[in-house]
Design a protein around this motif. Structure first.
Motif, PDB file in Angstrom:
ATOM      1  N   VAL A  16       0.829  -1.215   0.000  1.00  0.00           N
ATOM      2  CA  VAL A  16       0.000   0.000   0.000  1.00  0.00           C
ATOM      3  C   VAL A  16       0.864   1.266   0.000  1.00  0.00           C
ATOM      4  O   VAL A  16       1.991   1.265   0.488  1.00  0.00           O
ATOM      5  CB  VAL A  16      -0.927   0.070   1.248  1.00  0.00           C
ATOM      6  N   GLU A  17       0.300   2.324  -0.565  1.00  0.00           N
ATOM      7  CA  GLU A  17       1.013   3.604  -0.486  1.00  0.00           C
ATOM      8  C   GLU A  17       0.868   4.147   0.932  1.00  0.00           C
ATOM      9  O   GLU A  17      -0.213   4.109   1.538  1.00  0.00           O
ATOM     10  CB  GLU A  17       0.454   4.613  -1.497  1.00  0.00           C
ATOM     11  N   VAL A  18       1.972   4.673   1.456  1.00  0.00           N
ATOM     12  CA  VAL A  18       1.975   5.207   2.824  1.00  0.00           C
ATOM     13  C   VAL A  18       1.564   6.672   2.780  1.00  0.00           C
ATOM     14  O   VAL A  18       2.183   7.476   2.077  1.00  0.00           O
ATOM     15  CB  VAL A  18       3.398   5.069   3.435  1.00  0.00           C
ATOM     16  N   GLU A  19       0.491   6.992   3.502  1.00  0.00           N
ATOM     17  CA  GLU A  19      -0.004   8.371   3.505  1.00  0.00           C
ATOM     18  C   GLU A  19       0.788   9.229   4.480  1.00  0.00           C
ATOM     19  O   GLU A  19       1.205  10.327   4.164  1.00  0.00           O
ATOM     20  CB  GLU A  19      -1.500   8.418   3.888  1.00  0.00           C
ATOM     21  N   ASN A  20       0.986   8.720   5.678  1.00  0.00           N
ATOM     22  CA  ASN A  20       1.697   9.491   6.701  1.00  0.00           C
ATOM     23  C   ASN A  20       2.949   8.721   7.115  1.00  0.00           C
ATOM     24  O   ASN A  20       2.891   7.774   7.894  1.00  0.00           O
ATOM     25  CB  ASN A  20       0.763   9.701   7.904  1.00  0.00           C
ATOM     26  N   ARG A  21       4.065   9.138   6.559  1.00  0.00           N
ATOM     27  CA  ARG A  21       5.266   8.323   6.729  1.00  0.00           C
ATOM     28  C   ARG A  21       5.854   8.381   8.135  1.00  0.00           C
ATOM     29  O   ARG A  21       6.668   7.551   8.504  1.00  0.00           O
ATOM     30  CB  ARG A  21       6.313   8.690   5.673  1.00  0.00           C
TER      31      ARG A  21
END
Lengths: 459, 335
Positions: B304-309
């Motif tokens: 998944v793409e990480v929204e809040n790294r």
């Protein structure tokens, strides 16, 4: 005030000289003004007339000869070429630079040793000319030229990406902040003043950036522009008929480079061992480093292409033909300088590479037969299925990968042994191990006697 | 982690949970110019050269095939079906938790856990800070891949870069080169005497990046690592004196280690820094990478793409529903 054209053959003033004052019909004529400039150059050696180029073509050839001597002749005397470093030569030097670039573009392939030698000579001449200037002159001129090249106080590092990619400049040696390379003192102080508590920030600028980095950037940008200039001429070469003087100069350049390289290329490797010089000779598998042995035994799918095409091809060819490549950097050797009729390449080097390719899982050429062409291209013979003198120089003879590069590209092959200590290139491992074998009298007979093919053109 | 997904679970995932909206925009933006590859049997991607005209065709394919793994090329081609006419490629940093050369957890080899995944996240955050803050690269995306992280960079300059430039940037960002320590004296009358600076005395530029990476490594050592150039006695001493680094007292740390042995540490750490990232991926301009939104069937986690790294938790955002249902079933059986 020194003119920009003394260092930058692409500045407006230089281009105006080329457009308005260069006359190709007189480049073979004796030019008394040129002779005067040379004769009155401080410290110029005038003991023999041969030191004085009398016309523009001769000056162009002397400029090439200067670089080869500067790099290779242990008895090089700067007074033989003092005229190259007086400002008055700028006018002629600009014309010579553009003539030579065009001659090389028409006669030689891009990336040929002749082209590389010319580009490197331009870098060296800039470095030496900067060194000949007064500090204040040097700084002013550097600033002016960086401005001309669109590099002022800061420049985005991506503007320098071509010279970083070609490893002429390392990113790690530049001071980069927020995407910008810091070159200017005020910018440095503005950004980093609070980072140095117990040191003068201005002094830190002098040490970390100062003149050195600016001069490196300047030199490399002009070298880069020289490459682009040659490429540009080559792309348009089919549209324009070159002037006969340019073609004659190209032939003379070829002759000069061949003569000079023969004089200075000993093809010896400087081994990192006491008194150790290694003559070229047959490949000694016992001296191969672990990474090469692992490659020859065969590489599995995933790393096959790079291992055979990039790594083994360059290693085997240099180990066999020119193990001294790193000791004589800038020597600009091509395969046929050593292997005149390509016998060694065809009978010893390619069979070793092809055998390793067959040992891969699956065998490399079974599913990727085009990799044979890529191997030929990495030896400098263009994109063809066989090596031939006719195509030499169409591509570059790849230099062997460093240990650092092996670790990035092919980490699975790097299984160090004790011989790897202090080594940063598999070729250095090989030359050292071969020297040790020779010392112990364990080299095969053909190598004990120093099987040097330099004069015979093959063995 | 959660073990291998069954065929039934894969079907359930792609039919009930997977959604077109989970595909990041940077994937859907020029979809037809990318090559797709699929692994249907868990033996590596063997169904290659697939091209989808639009996301809906991809949706139909995933729903009908429920592949073991799905991949997309980092490269854009004019003719992706034959991987011809390469146009540009994302620049990628691949950090795999199972391959970290220094791991503070007690995972078995080849396994990953919450701790080493957390460590991987810290590492990619540090890398992104350098890519963004130092190098000023734009359009950076972070993807949780199932067992680690992919940093996928769509900065136009880097997308057109050749392998050599990618390698140079990699070395800078990773801290894989020992920084220059000797500088010529700018005073021409003192040209013979160089200035020497230890990396930790220069708090700017590449020296700082290298120092930060070395500090991170040292602080995560457990004491049982095998690192080229660092023998067991030196490793023991590094751990003994590393408390000095909490306050950045590098001079005291180096003084206790000794200059020659400190030099060994610096060289060894440059190699560790490089080994932390899968360098082959970064220099490759034609690689295929796990498709964000797809299922990593080996570990039953979502890519998944990480929204809040800063505070991404893969166990919150990347666990497919069927894994929770498995747990519910286990609980039911136990009851």
């Amino acid at each position: 005030m020194v003119e920009s054209s003394f260092l930058n053959p692409f500045c407006d003033e230089a281009l105006n000289i080329v457009r308005n004052q260069a006359d190709l019909s007189i480049v073979f004529d004796v030019d008394s003004r040129l002779v005067d400039i040379i004769s009155f150059s401080p410290h110029q050696n005038l003991s023999d007339e041969s030191y004085i180029p009398e016309n523009i073509i001769n000056l162009a050839l002397k400029r090439i000869k200067w670089y080869i001597e500067r790099k290779n002749n242990k008895e090089y005397n700067s007074h033989d070429y003092a005229y190259l470093f007086v400002e008055d030569i700028s006018f002629y030097d600009v014309i010579v630079f553009h003539l030579t670039a065009q001659a090389i573009a028409y006669k030689f392939n891009f990336n040929s040793r002749e082209m590389r030698l010319f580009v490197q000579s331009q870098g060296q001449i800039i470095e030496d000319r900067l060194g000949s200037l007064m500090l204040s002159e040097k700084r002013e001129l550097t600033e002016d030229i960086l401005g001309e090249l669109m590099v002022s106080g800061t420049v985005e590092w991506t503007f320098l990406k071509d010279i970083i990619s070609s490893k002429k400049l390392s990113l790690t040696d530049l001071l980069i902040d927020n995407g910008e390379v810091i070159l200017d003192r005020d910018e440095f102080i503005y950004r980093f003043e609070d980072k140095f508590e117990d040191r003068s920030v201005s002094k830190m600028y002098d040490v970390l950036v100062g003149d050195n980095v600016k001069e490196e950037v300047l030199k490399n940008l002009i070298m880069q522009k020289t490459e682009e200039y040659i490429q540009n001429i080559q792309e348009k070469s089919h549209l324009i008929e070159p002037h006969p003087s340019i073609l004659t100069l190209a032939d003379e350049i070829e002759k000069t480079i061949d003569e000079e390289m023969t004089k200075y290329s000993t093809f010896y490797a400087n081994v990192n061992s006491p008194g150790g010089y290694m003559e070229i000779g047959k490949l000694v598998k016992e001296a191969f480093p672990p990474c090469i042995k692992n490659t020859i035994e065969g590489v599995s799918s995933g790393g096959r292409n790079d291992a055979i095409v990039l790594f083994l091809t360059s290693f085997a060819s240099y180990a066999r033909l020119y193990p001294g490549i790193f000791a004589n950097e800038g020597a600009n050797i091509k395969v046929s300088d050593i292997d005149k009729n390509l016998d060694i390449t065809e009978r010893e080097i390619l069979p070793l590479i092809f055998e390793a390719a067959d040992n891969c899982t699956p065998p490399l050429f079974e599913d990727q037969p085009q990799e044979k062409i890529n191997i030929i291209s990495k030896l400098g013979f263009g994109m063809h299925s066989e090596v031939s003198l006719e195509h030499e120089g169409e591509t570059k003879w790849y230099t062997p990968m460093s240990c650092e590069k092996v670790k990035i590209h092919l980490p699975q092959l790097c299984k160090k042994d004790k011989g790897c200590k202090g080594i940063n290139n598999p070729l250095s491992y090989y030359t050292r191990a071969k020297w040790n074998l020779k010392k112990e009298g364990k080299l095969p007979d053909s190598n004990q006697s120093g099987n040097n093919s330099n004069s015979s053109g093959g063995d | 982690m959660f073990g291998k997904s069954s065929v039934k679970e894969r079907k359930q995932f792609y039919r009930e949970e997977w959604n077109l909206k989970d595909l990041p925009d940077f994937i859907t933006d020029e979809l037809p110019r990318r090559e797709f590859g699929f692994d249907h049997y868990g033996r590596g991607p063997n169904d290659r050269y697939k091209v989808f005209k639009n996301p809906d065709f991809l949706r139909r394919f995933l729903k009908s095939k429920s592949p073991f793994a799905a991949y997309i090329s980092i490269a854009y081609y004019r003719n992706p079906r034959s991987r011809e006419d390469w146009q540009k490629a994302e620049y990628v940093f691949d950090v795999d938790a199972k391959d970290l050369p220094i791991r503070s957890c007690s995972c078995d080899e080849g396994e990953v856990c919450e701790e080493c995944l957390g460590q991987s996240l810290e590492i990619v955050n540090n890398l992104i800070d350098t890519l963004d803050g130092d190098l000023g690269l734009k359009n950076i995306h972070l993807i949780y891949s199932g067992r680690g992280y992919h940093i996928r960079i769509l900065d136009e300059d880097m997308m057109l870069a050749d392998s050599d430039l990618r390698g140079e940037v990699l070395k800078y960002v990773a801290g894989a080169t020992v920084p220059k320590s000797s500088y010529p004296n700018p005073d021409p009358s003192m040209a013979a005497s160089n200035f020497n600076f230890q990396h930790f005395t220069l708090p700017i530029g590449y020296h700082k990046i290298f120092t930060d990476r070395v500090k991170y490594n040292i602080q995560h050592l457990k004491g049982n690592e095998k690192i080229d150039g660092i023998n067991p006695k030196l490793l023991k001493d590094i751990i003994k004196f590393r408390h000095f680094l909490d306050e950045d007292a590098w001079g005291l740390f180096k003084g206790n280690i000794g200059p020659r042995r400190y030099n060994n540490i610096v060289n060894a750490m440059a190699n560790v820094n490089l080994a932390t990232i899968d360098a082959k991926v970064s220099i490759d301009i034609k690689r295929i990478l796990r498709l964000p939104s797809s299922l990593h069937s080996k570990v039953s986690m979502k890519c998944v793409e990480v929204e809040n790294r800063e505070n991404f938790d893969p166990f919150k955002y990347a666990v497919p529903k069927f894994v929770h249902e498995r747990k519910d079933e286990e609980v039911a059986v136990k009851k």
